[in-house]
Design a protein around this motif. Structure first.
Motif, short mmCIF file in Angstrom:
data_model
loop_
_atom_site.label_atom_id
_atom_site.label_comp_id
_atom_site.label_asym_id
_atom_site.label_seq_id
_atom_site.Cartn_x
_atom_site.Cartn_y
_atom_site.Cartn_z
N PRO A 99 0.83 -1.22 0.00
CA PRO A 99 0.00 0.00 0.00
C PRO A 99 0.86 1.26 0.00
O PRO A 99 1.83 1.35 0.73
N ASP A 100 0.45 2.22 -0.84
CA ASP A 100 1.14 3.50 -0.93
C ASP A 100 0.08 4.52 -1.33
O ASP A 100 -0.64 4.30 -2.30
N PRO A 101 -0.03 5.63 -0.59
CA PRO A 101 -1.10 6.59 -0.87
C PRO A 101 -1.08 7.11 -2.31
O PRO A 101 -2.12 7.44 -2.87
N ARG A 102 0.12 7.15 -2.93
CA ARG A 102 0.22 7.66 -4.30
C ARG A 102 -0.46 6.74 -5.32
O ARG A 102 -0.85 7.18 -6.39
N LEU A 103 -0.62 5.47 -4.94
CA LEU A 103 -1.29 4.52 -5.85
C LEU A 103 -2.81 4.65 -5.77
O LEU A 103 -3.52 4.03 -6.56
N TYR A 147 -9.46 -12.67 -16.78
CA TYR A 147 -8.02 -12.95 -16.82
C TYR A 147 -7.49 -13.00 -15.40
O TYR A 147 -7.96 -12.27 -14.53
N GLU A 148 -6.50 -13.83 -15.18
CA GLU A 148 -5.80 -13.79 -13.90
C GLU A 148 -4.81 -12.63 -13.97
O GLU A 148 -3.86 -12.66 -14.75
N GLU A 149 -5.09 -11.60 -13.19
CA GLU A 149 -4.27 -10.39 -13.25
C GLU A 149 -3.25 -10.34 -12.13
O GLU A 149 -3.44 -10.91 -11.06
N GLY A 150 -2.19 -9.63 -12.42
CA GLY A 150 -1.17 -9.33 -11.42
C GLY A 150 -0.81 -7.88 -11.61
O GLY A 150 -1.37 -7.20 -12.47
N CYS A 151 0.12 -7.37 -10.81
CA CYS A 151 0.48 -5.96 -10.91
C CYS A 151 1.90 -5.79 -10.38
O CYS A 151 2.25 -6.39 -9.35
N LEU A 152 2.71 -5.00 -11.07
CA LEU A 152 4.09 -4.81 -10.62
C LEU A 152 4.15 -4.12 -9.26
O LEU A 152 5.16 -4.23 -8.57
N SER A 153 3.06 -3.46 -8.85
CA SER A 153 3.02 -2.83 -7.53
C SER A 153 2.50 -3.79 -6.46
O SER A 153 2.46 -3.43 -5.27
N ASP A 204 -6.99 2.14 -15.11
CA ASP A 204 -7.47 2.14 -13.72
C ASP A 204 -6.46 2.79 -12.77
O ASP A 204 -6.83 3.53 -11.86
N HIS A 205 -5.16 2.48 -13.00
CA HIS A 205 -4.11 3.07 -12.15
C HIS A 205 -4.20 4.60 -12.16
O HIS A 205 -3.92 5.25 -11.15
N LEU A 206 -4.57 5.18 -13.31
CA LEU A 206 -4.64 6.64 -13.43
C LEU A 206 -5.80 7.21 -12.62
O LEU A 206 -5.86 8.40 -12.36
N ASP A 207 -6.73 6.33 -12.25
CA ASP A 207 -7.86 6.75 -11.41
C ASP A 207 -7.69 6.26 -9.97
O ASP A 207 -8.64 6.24 -9.19
N GLY A 208 -6.49 5.84 -9.63
CA GLY A 208 -6.21 5.39 -8.27
C GLY A 208 -6.83 4.05 -7.93
O GLY A 208 -7.08 3.76 -6.77
N LYS A 209 -7.07 3.25 -8.97
CA LYS A 209 -7.74 1.96 -8.75
C LYS A 209 -6.79 0.81 -9.06
O LYS A 209 -6.11 0.81 -10.09
N LEU A 210 -6.78 -0.18 -8.17
CA LEU A 210 -5.92 -1.36 -8.33
C LEU A 210 -6.79 -2.57 -8.64
O LEU A 210 -7.99 -2.58 -8.33
N PHE A 211 -6.18 -3.61 -9.23
CA PHE A 211 -7.01 -4.79 -9.57
C PHE A 211 -7.62 -5.44 -8.34
O PHE A 211 -8.69 -6.04 -8.41
N ILE A 212 -6.95 -5.30 -7.19
CA ILE A 212 -7.52 -5.91 -5.97
C ILE A 212 -8.79 -5.20 -5.51
O ILE A 212 -9.55 -5.74 -4.72
N GLN A 235 2.66 4.49 -10.77
CA GLN A 235 3.44 3.39 -10.17
C GLN A 235 4.91 3.76 -9.96
O GLN A 235 5.61 3.07 -9.22
N ILE A 236 5.38 4.81 -10.64
CA ILE A 236 6.73 5.30 -10.34
C ILE A 236 6.64 6.67 -9.64
O ILE A 236 7.61 7.44 -9.63
N GLY A 237 5.48 6.96 -9.09
CA GLY A 237 5.31 8.16 -8.27
C GLY A 237 5.02 9.43 -9.03
O GLY A 237 5.09 10.52 -8.46
N VAL A 238 4.72 9.31 -10.33
CA VAL A 238 4.37 10.49 -11.14
C VAL A 238 2.87 10.47 -11.39
O VAL A 238 2.36 9.59 -12.08
N LEU A 239 2.16 11.43 -10.82
CA LEU A 239 0.69 11.39 -10.88
C LEU A 239 0.17 12.10 -12.13
O LEU A 239 -0.59 13.06 -12.07
#
Ligand code: NI
Length: 172
Positions: free
Chosen positions: A9-13, A90-96, A139-147, A50-54
């Motif tokens: 967990p990271d608030p920027r995500l 799909y079975e999803e994963g995420c580098l974060s 989704d990442h751009l909207d602060g949403k994760l696959f979980i 994901q690299i801290g650039v919003l």
């Protein structure tokens, strides 16, 4: 240059990213860094938060197999303009969220519009793994994760594992 990928967990995500207003050389360099970081991971997609650039920027390449030609895509301000009613799982994963995978249901086909690194507007339909990947990255751009698509208990379990993993990494 390879960048550090933030771990959940990271608030920027969890924050929404802002649209990219102008395409500078610095932003194109940022996109190159993201591709390098994604390929090195290795992964098939990466979003700027994901690299801290919003900022609304994603990169992806879902070509599989060593004999197939790579197809790196860089999308500034990507938008889904149409989605099929038909869904796929799909079975999803995420580098974060390394080492955690779960089935996610999403529209099977999407039309995406974006600005390419030369500043030209592009639109293309995606299906299969590409469709899943581009939706996951937007989704990442909207602060949403696959979980966030999972049931609360499953999500909490994964988050607890990640907290533990981050603690162990911090100790090393
Ligand atoms: Ni991800």
């Amino acid at each position: 240059m390879k960048r550090t990928i933030l771990l959940h967990p990271d608030p920027r995500l969890k924050k929404p990213s802002v649209p990219v207003e102008d395409l500078s050389d610095a932003r194109r360099a940022l996109a190159d860094d993201m591709l390098e970081t994604m390929y090195a991971a290795p992964g098939i997609g990466l979003a700027a938060p994901q690299i801290g650039v919003l900022e609304r920027l994603i990169v992806l390449d879902c070509v599989k197999g060593e004999n197939e030609r790579a197809r790196p895509l860089v999308m500034f301000n990507p938008e889904i303009v149409a989605a099929s009613e038909e869904t796929s799982v799909y079975e999803e994963g995420c580098l974060s969220i390394p080492e955690q995978f779960a089935d996610v249901t999403r529209p099977a086909e999407v039309q995406v519009r974006w600005i390419d690194p030369q500043g030209a507007e592009q639109q293309e339909g995606f299906d299969g793994l590409w469709a899943t990947c581009v939706q996951h990255e937007i989704d990442h751009l909207d602060g949403k994760l696959f979980i966030d698509y999972l049931k609360p208990l499953r999500r909490q379990m994964i988050t607890r594992k990640m907290v533990k993993m981050k603690r162990e990494l911090a100790r090393e």
